[in-house]
Design an enzyme around this catalytic site. Structure first.
Site, PDB file in Angstrom:
ATOM      1  N   CYS A   1      40.702  27.806   9.052  1.00 13.36           N
ATOM      2  CA  CYS A   1      41.018  27.146   7.770  1.00 13.36           C
ATOM      3  C   CYS A   1      41.317  28.135   6.640  1.00 13.36           C
ATOM      4  O   CYS A   1      41.611  27.694   5.527  1.00 13.36           O
ATOM      5  CB  CYS A   1      39.862  26.237   7.371  1.00 13.36           C
ATOM      6  SG  CYS A   1      38.438  27.136   6.734  1.00 13.36           S
TER       7      CYS A   1
ATOM      8  N   HIS B   1      15.158  32.166   8.525  1.00 14.54           N
ATOM      9  CA  HIS B   1      16.180  32.393   7.497  1.00 14.54           C
ATOM     10  C   HIS B   1      17.475  32.935   8.090  1.00 14.54           C
ATOM     11  O   HIS B   1      18.271  33.584   7.403  1.00 14.54           O
ATOM     12  CB  HIS B   1      15.629  33.317   6.405  1.00 14.54           C
ATOM     13  CG  HIS B   1      14.470  32.712   5.685  1.00 14.54           C
ATOM     14  ND1 HIS B   1      13.559  33.450   4.977  1.00 14.54           N
ATOM     15  CD2 HIS B   1      14.056  31.429   5.588  1.00 14.54           C
ATOM     16  CE1 HIS B   1      12.630  32.635   4.466  1.00 14.54           C
ATOM     17  NE2 HIS B   1      12.902  31.415   4.819  1.00 14.54           N
TER      18      HIS B   1
END
Ligand code: BV8
Ligand code: ZN
Length: 262
Positions: A167, A127
Site C-alpha cells: 500500500c 511489548h
C-alpha cells in the site's frame, strides 16, 4: 517482606520447592548487556526526547525518520551485545525444571532477543519485538535486512522508513507503542502462567508501565510467593515477599544455584 542483598535460607528453600515458576523481566534485565533502560537519557539524534515520547504512534507520524532511525540504531546495538549471566541463568533453570516435570515461563517487557539468544523459551513478548516489522497502515509483515551501522555510532542523519510493497505506507517496528493495546494473546498467556505458578520472580522492571505492571498482582491475590530482583525499590516492592537488592546478572545465577539448577 524481607529486603536482602543475598540469598538466605528461607529464600533458598522457596526456590528449591518451586516447580512452576513465572518470571517477568524488564529493561533492567538487559542493562548489564549494555542495552539502555527506559529511565536513561537518550543520546545523539534523540537527546532532546525521552524514550517514552519516541515510542508513540504520534511521534512516528510526526517524525517518521527520527523514530525509525531510533529503532534501527537500537536493533544494531542489540545485535552487537551479548546476553548476560542473568539471561543464561534463567535459560539453565528453565531447562533444569523441564527435565524434572516442572516449568519456568518467561514474560518480558523487553523488545530485544537476549532471552532467546541465551537459549531460553520466551512465553510472551508483552511489548513486541524490535526485529519484527509491519506496514503501519495495512499491517502486512515486512522482512528487512539488518541495519549496518558501524559500532554503536548513531547515523548522522535520520533515515526515512521503507515503504510497504502493498500500500506504499511506512513500515514500522513490531513493538507496542504507548497508547497501543498489548497483544492480548501474549498478555493472557502471561496472566495464565502467573495464575498457575507456585513462585513468581519480577526482575529488572520499575513496575510503572501498565498493564504489564499489574501482572504480579495476580500472584499477590493468590498468596503466591513473590520475589523482586532490582538494585532499587520499585512501584511493586510493597507487594513482594522478598526484595533482592542487586543486579539480576549476579542474583539470578545465585537464585538458580540455590534451587539446585546449577
Ligand atoms: C495501553 C515497546 C491502552 C516500545 C514499551 C494506567 C495508569 C497510568 C498509565 C496508564 C495506565 N494504563 C495505560 C497507561 C498508559 C501507559 C503507561 O503505562 N504509561 C506509564 C509510563 C505511566 N501504558 C500504555 O500506553 C500501554 N498501552 O495501555 O493501551 C489502551 C487501552 C485500550 C485501547 C487502546 C489502548 C502500552 C505500554 C507499552 C509501551 N511500550 N516498549 C519500545 O521498547 O520502544 S514500554 C517500555 O518501557 C519497555 O518495554 C518497558 O516495558 C518499559 C520500561 O519499563 P521497565 O522495563 O520497567 O524499565 P525501566 O527503564 O522503567 O526501569 C528499569 C528498572 O530496572 C529500574 O527499576 C532499575 O532499578 C532496574 N535495573 C537497572 N539495572 C538493573 C536493574 N534491575 C536488575 N538488574 C540490573 N542490573
Ligand atoms: Zn501496507
Amino acid at each position: 517482606m524481607q529486603v536482602l542483598t543475598e540469598i538466605n535460607d528461607d529464600l533458598a528453600r522457596l526456590t528449591q520447592d518451586a516447580r512452576n515458576i513465572a518470571v517477568i523481566t524488564g529493561a533492567g534485565f538487559s542493562a548489564e548487556s549494555g542495552v539502555p533502560t527506559f529511565r536513561e537519557a537518550q543520546t545523539g539524534l534523540w537527546e532532546r526526547f525521552s524514550a517514552q515520547d519516541l515510542a508513540t504512534t504520534d511521534a512516528f507520524y510526526t517524525a517518521p525518520a527520527l523514530v525509525w532511525t531510533w529503532y534501527r540504531w537500537r536493533q544494531s546495538l542489540i545485535q552487537q551485545v551479548e546476553p548476560n549471566p542473568g539471561h543464561t541463568a534463567l535459560a539453565d533453570w528453565q531447562r533444569w525444571l523441564a527435565g524434572r516435570g516442572g516449568e519456568l515461563s518467561i514474560a518480558t517487557q523487553n523488545v530485544d532477543d537476549l532471552h532467546e539468544r541465551a537459549g531460553a523459551q520466551v512465553l510472551a513478548h508483552l511489548h513486541g519485538s524490535i526485529f519484527e516489522h509491519r506496514c503501519a497502515e495495512c499491517g502486512v509483515a515486512a522482512e528487512l535486512p539488518d541495519p549496518d551501522y558501524d559500532g554503536f555510532q548513531a547515523p548522522p542523519e535520520p533515515e526515512e522508513p521503507p515503504l510497504c510493497a502493498d500500500c506504499g505506507a511506512h513500515i514500522r517496528p513490531g513493538v507496542v507503542w504507548f497508547g497501543e493495546m498489548l497483544p492480548m494473546e501474549a498478555f493472557e498467556a502471561a496472566a495464565a502462567a502467573i495464575r498457575k505458578a507456585d513462585l513468581v520472580i519480577v526482575a529488572g522492571t520499575s513496575g510503572i508501565v501498565q498493564p504489564a505492571a499489574s501482572l504480579p498482582l495476580l500472584a499477590l491475590e493468590r498468596g503466591t510467593p513473590l520475589i523482586e530482583v532490582n538494585p532499587e525499590p520499585t512501584e511493586l516492592s510493597d507487594a513482594m515477599d522478598f526484595c533482592l537488592r542487586g543486579p539480576s546478572g549476579d542474583l539470578l545465577p545465585a537464585l538458580a544455584a540455590a534451587a539446585g539448577a546449577r
